[in-house]
Write an enzyme that holds these catalytic residues in place. Sequence first.
Site, PDB file in Angstrom:
ATOM      1  N   ASP B 273       0.844  -1.192   0.000  1.00 40.18           N
ATOM      2  CA  ASP B 273       0.000   0.000   0.000  1.00 40.18           C
ATOM      3  C   ASP B 273       0.879   1.241   0.000  1.00 40.18           C
ATOM      4  O   ASP B 273       1.807   1.342   0.808  1.00 40.18           O
ATOM      5  CB  ASP B 273      -0.906   0.001   1.230  1.00 40.18           C
ATOM      6  CG  ASP B 273      -1.935   1.121   1.181  1.00 40.18           C
ATOM      7  OD1 ASP B 273      -2.479   1.486   2.236  1.00 40.18           O
ATOM      8  OD2 ASP B 273      -2.190   1.652   0.079  1.00 40.18           O
ATOM      9  N   GLU B 276       2.106   3.040   3.024  1.00 38.93           N
ATOM     10  CA  GLU B 276       3.185   2.462   3.817  1.00 38.93           C
ATOM     11  C   GLU B 276       4.527   3.029   3.410  1.00 38.93           C
ATOM     12  O   GLU B 276       5.535   2.800   4.063  1.00 38.93           O
ATOM     13  CB  GLU B 276       3.222   0.937   3.626  1.00 38.93           C
ATOM     14  CG  GLU B 276       2.075   0.226   4.310  1.00 38.93           C
ATOM     15  CD  GLU B 276       2.208   0.299   5.821  1.00 38.93           C
ATOM     16  OE1 GLU B 276       3.255  -0.121   6.338  1.00 38.93           O
ATOM     17  OE2 GLU B 276       1.271   0.785   6.464  1.00 38.93           O
ATOM     18  N   ASP B 308      -2.558  -3.461   4.271  1.00 36.56           N
ATOM     19  CA  ASP B 308      -1.296  -2.818   3.918  1.00 36.56           C
ATOM     20  C   ASP B 308      -0.488  -3.609   2.906  1.00 36.56           C
ATOM     21  O   ASP B 308       0.300  -3.045   2.156  1.00 36.56           O
ATOM     22  CB  ASP B 308      -0.451  -2.623   5.194  1.00 36.56           C
ATOM     23  CG  ASP B 308      -1.129  -1.682   6.169  1.00 36.56           C
ATOM     24  OD1 ASP B 308      -1.052  -1.911   7.389  1.00 36.56           O
ATOM     25  OD2 ASP B 308      -1.752  -0.709   5.703  1.00 36.56           O
ATOM     26  N   GLU B 339      -2.235  -6.706   7.622  1.00 38.45           N
ATOM     27  CA  GLU B 339      -2.389  -5.372   8.189  1.00 38.45           C
ATOM     28  C   GLU B 339      -1.219  -5.165   9.135  1.00 38.45           C
ATOM     29  O   GLU B 339      -1.018  -5.925  10.064  1.00 38.45           O
ATOM     30  CB  GLU B 339      -3.718  -5.283   8.969  1.00 38.45           C
ATOM     31  CG  GLU B 339      -3.906  -4.008   9.745  1.00 38.45           C
ATOM     32  CD  GLU B 339      -4.489  -2.866   8.920  1.00 38.45           C
ATOM     33  OE1 GLU B 339      -4.786  -3.097   7.734  1.00 38.45           O
ATOM     34  OE2 GLU B 339      -4.634  -1.761   9.469  1.00 38.45           O
ATOM     35  N   ARG B 340      -0.421  -4.156   8.838  1.00 40.85           N
ATOM     36  CA  ARG B 340       0.756  -3.912   9.662  1.00 40.85           C
ATOM     37  C   ARG B 340       0.455  -2.846  10.696  1.00 40.85           C
ATOM     38  O   ARG B 340      -0.132  -1.825  10.387  1.00 40.85           O
ATOM     39  CB  ARG B 340       1.901  -3.455   8.754  1.00 40.85           C
ATOM     40  CG  ARG B 340       3.139  -3.022   9.506  1.00 40.85           C
ATOM     41  CD  ARG B 340       4.253  -2.701   8.523  1.00 40.85           C
ATOM     42  NE  ARG B 340       5.339  -1.997   9.175  1.00 40.85           N
ATOM     43  CZ  ARG B 340       5.829  -0.826   8.798  1.00 40.85           C
ATOM     44  NH1 ARG B 340       5.299  -0.225   7.758  1.00 40.85           N
ATOM     45  NH2 ARG B 340       6.818  -0.273   9.438  1.00 40.85           N
TER      46      ARG B 340
END
Lengths: 416, 556
Positions: B273, B276, B308, B339-340
Amino acid sequence: MSVLRRAKEWEISESEGSDVEPEPSPNRRSETQSGAPLSESSSCTTASPARRRRTKEEIEADRQRTKERKEAREMQRAARAQEKEERRREQQRRREAAKELKKLRPENCIRSLNISIDPALLQQEDSDLLLDTLALLEWRFTIESQQISHSITWTRDLPQGDEGQSSVEEDQVVLVLTLADFLDVVICVKEMLGSEGDETETGTGAVLSPLLECLNRDAKKVVTMLVTDFEADYSSRTEARSEGFPEQRLRSKLGMKNLDIEEVLVYLQLYKNISVVFLVSWQDVTDHVCAVTKALSKRPFKLLTEPSELPFCVDGSWAAGARVDRDGSGLGLVWSRQIQQLNRVSPAVASAVTESFPSPRALLQAYQKLESEAERKGMLTGLLVKTEGKERRIGAEISARVYRCFTAQNPQLVLD
Amino acid sequence: MPAPESVRWGRKRVLPVCPNPLFLKWLTELRDDAKEKGLKIQFTYQKAINSLNKYPLPLRSAKEAKILQNFGDGICKILDDRLQRHSRENGTVLPGHGRQRAELLGEQTTKQRSVPEIRSGGCFCLFLFIFVCFLQVPGHKGFMFKMELQAEAQSLCDGSCSAPDLGRKHSIWSSVRTLIQKNLVVKTHNPARFSLTEEGRVLAERLAAAAEEEEEEEEEEVVDLTGSADEEEEPQVLTADDDDEGPPVSQTASGMSGERLLPGSFDVVLCVDFIETTGGARHRKQELVRELQRNGVAFDVRKLNVGDFLWVAREKIPPVPGALRVPAGRELVLDFIVERKRMDDLCGSIIDGRFREQKFRLKRCGLQRLIYLVEGGGASASHLSLPEATLQQAVVNTQVVDGFFVKRVQDVRESAAYLTIMTRYLSKLYQNRTLTRRSRELEGDAGADATGSPSCSLISFEEFNHGAVKNKCQTVREVFARQLMQISSLSGDKAAAILERYSTPHSLLAAYDRCSSEAEKEKLLAGIRCGKLQRNLGPALSRTVYQLYCSDGALS
C-alpha cells in the site's frame, strides 16, 4: 321458587320410574322454551299436567342452559389459564435466556473457563508464578497431562440443558518451549523443507512430531509457541528487557541467520497455522496465558451479540448515541446526528437543516407542500451553512440525498 | 494544459477526444486571462474546465452546459454570448446536433437513423443497447453488477471511446452517472446493481428497434451485439457455479468468472500500500521499500483500499514490439492479506476507535487468511498513552476473538524479511496450481478453510480493491439503521430488528400514519424482537422513536 319446583319433580319422577331423562330431546326443549304445552310427552303422566310439565321442562331447560353456561365458562377459564401458563412459560424462557446471556458476559464467562496445564511445564523453576497468579485471580485451573506435552489448553462449561456436551474444548493451545526445544523444531522443519516434494506429514523430532500428529487430527487448533530462554540468568534477562529487543538476543543465541529463522516461522504459519512468540521470562508467559484467558471469556458474548446483518461496523464514535429523557428532550441532538449519518455531511450542514426544520415531521411536511419532485429534491439547496466566517450553501447534491433518504420506498436505493 | 489528444509524461491517463472543443477553448482562454491578471476567478474557470473534460457528450448550447457541475449562470452566459458571436461570424453549428441525440432526448426527429452515428454518439447509447439486450434474454436477473457492466461496455465501445483502458473506463462511468441523473438508470444495493427505470426501458426499446431497422438495410457494419460479444471473449472454462447461473450471464459477460490462469503463466507479486511508503516518518517508511528491494522481492506499490500488503498472481505478458508500455495483465488476489501495525499506530487506533473498524473491514474484504503484523513491543510500547498490558491484550484479542493470524516482529527490517519470505513461499505454493477467477458479485464469498490448502478460486484485483473502498455508497436502508442508532441505548441489533419490519424511514412513517391513536403509535415498536435472544424492544424505546418521528413541534 325453582327449588320448590324441583323438589316436586323429584318426588314425581321417583314414583314414575323412567321419567327423568338426562338430556331432554331438542324437540321438547324448544317447545318448553316457547311455552307451548307438549302434546306427546312420553314421560310425564301426572295429574296436573300443564303446569308441572312445563315446569319440569323449563327446569330441564334451565338446567341445560346453566350447564352449558358453566361449560362455556369452564372452557374460557381453561383457555385463559392456558394462555397465562404459556405466557408464564414464555417469560420463564426469556428470563432463562437472559440469564444465559448474562452468564456469557465476559465477567461471568470467565468463571466457566478452566485452564489445563501440563505437569511437564511445572518442572521449570519459575513456573510457580503462573500458578500463583491464576490462584490470585481466582480462575479455575487444573494440572493434567495434555495431548501435547508442555502445553496449556482451555475448556469452557456449556449451559445446562444442552444435549450432549457439558463442556467444550477451546481452539487455543499455548506451548511453552525452551530454546533447546525450539531449536529441535527448527531442525526438523528444515529437514522437512529440505526433502523436496513429499513432506512427511508428521516429521521427526520429539517436540514437533506429536504436535503435528495432534494437528492432523484436529485442524481447528490454533497453536501459539511461546519460546523462552529459561537458562538465562536473571541479570541478563532484565538487561534484555531494558534493551527492548529480547527477541534479537534469543535469535542470535540460536546461532542462525535471521532469514533462516524466518523461513521456519513462515513455514509454521502457512502450513500449520502455528504462531511463535519470543518471550523473556515466566512473567511474560503468565501475562500471555492471562491475556488468552481474558480473550476467550469475551468471545462467546461477542459472537452472540454482534449483528452481522448490518453492512457497517457498529463500533465507533458515531454509534454512541445521544441520551433522551422520558419527555423527549435530547431528541434535537439525535435529529441533528441523524442527518450527519449521510456521507460527507458535516455538523455545520446538519445544523443548517435542523434550524430550518427542527424535526423529521417538519422536514417531511415541507416536502409535501412542494409540488414537483424537482422542487423537493432541491429544497435544501439554498440553505446557508455557517462555517468559519464563510457562508456557503448546502448544495444540490446533499439536498437530493437527504430528500431521497427520507422519502424513498426502496430500501436498497443507493443515495450517492 | 495539454491538448486533449496527446499523452504527456507523468500523466496517468489519456484523455479521450473532447466532444466540446469550442467551450473548452473559450474556458481555457478565460482562465488564462484571469490567471494573468491574478484574479481568483481563474480557479472557478479551472473547475468548469475539469467538469467539461469529464463529460463525454457533445453539448448543444450553453444552457445545456448548466447540468454540469461548476457551471453556473455566469459562465453559461459568457459561453452563450461567445457562441452567438461565433455562429454569427462563422455560421457553424455546434457539433452534436445530430439526430441520434435528439432521439435520445425524446424529441421529434426524421425517420432516418444510422447505426454508425449511434455508435459514435458515445457510450451513452450503447448502454441502453446493452441493457435491452440482456433484459430481453429470458431469465435474466434484471440488473447488472458494476463489473459486468464495465466488462460489457468495454468490449462494445468504440468510436469516441477509442482511448485505451483507463480513459475509456472513465467515460463509461461518467456516462452512467448521466444516465442516472436523467432518471433512465437506477443504482441500488451494495455491492451496486444497475437496472433500467421504466423511462429508460422505453427509450432503450425504441433505440433497439431503430437499430434493428438499420440492420436490415446495412450489412456488416451493423453492431451485432450478441455476436461480437462472443467473438471477443476469452476462451472460457465454465465452472460448476456458472452452470447454475445459466448460460446468458456467463457467456455474454465476456471476461468474467471462469477465466483461468494456468501454472507457469503468472508471477506472484507482493503489493505494498502506497501509504506504507510515504507520509509521516518518511525515512523509516522508505526503509521498508529499500529492504524489500535489497531482498530482491518482486513488489509493486499501489493504492490498496484495505490492508497494507497483499499478493497478486499477475499474468505474464510479453511486451508488444513497438509499444512503450507493456499491456497490463490480468491479476488475481491471493487469499492472504496483511495489516501492519506499529505499536504507536496500534495505540492511536485503539484510542480513536479505528482499531475495530479496520478489523471489521478486513473481515469483509473477501479474503480468508487475515494476518496482523505487529511491529515492536517491549521498550517501544512503554511510553505510549496506553499501558503495554492493554496493547498486548488487544493483540491477543485480535488472534483469539477476531481469528487473525498474529505475526510479531521487532522492527521494520524484520517486517521486510517476513514479507520477503512470505512472497517466496507463496510463489512456491501456487507454482503448480491453476487459478480460477471468481467474481464476488456473482458468486459470493468462498467458504472459510483455515489450514487446508489455500484457495485457488480467486477474485480479480480490480474487483477486490473496488469492493473495499472505505466510504462506499450508502443505501437508504443502511443510513436508516445508522440514524436509529443515534438514540442512546438503541444498539446495532435493535436497529437491525426494526429494519426488518420497516426498512426505510418512509415505511416507518407510513406505519405511524396508519395508526388510529397516539397510544397506538407509542406502542408500535414495543413488541419487536431483537437479537439472537429475541428480546423485546420495549415500550420505552418505542416511545422515544415515536416522539422523534411524530412530534410536530420543534425537538429540543
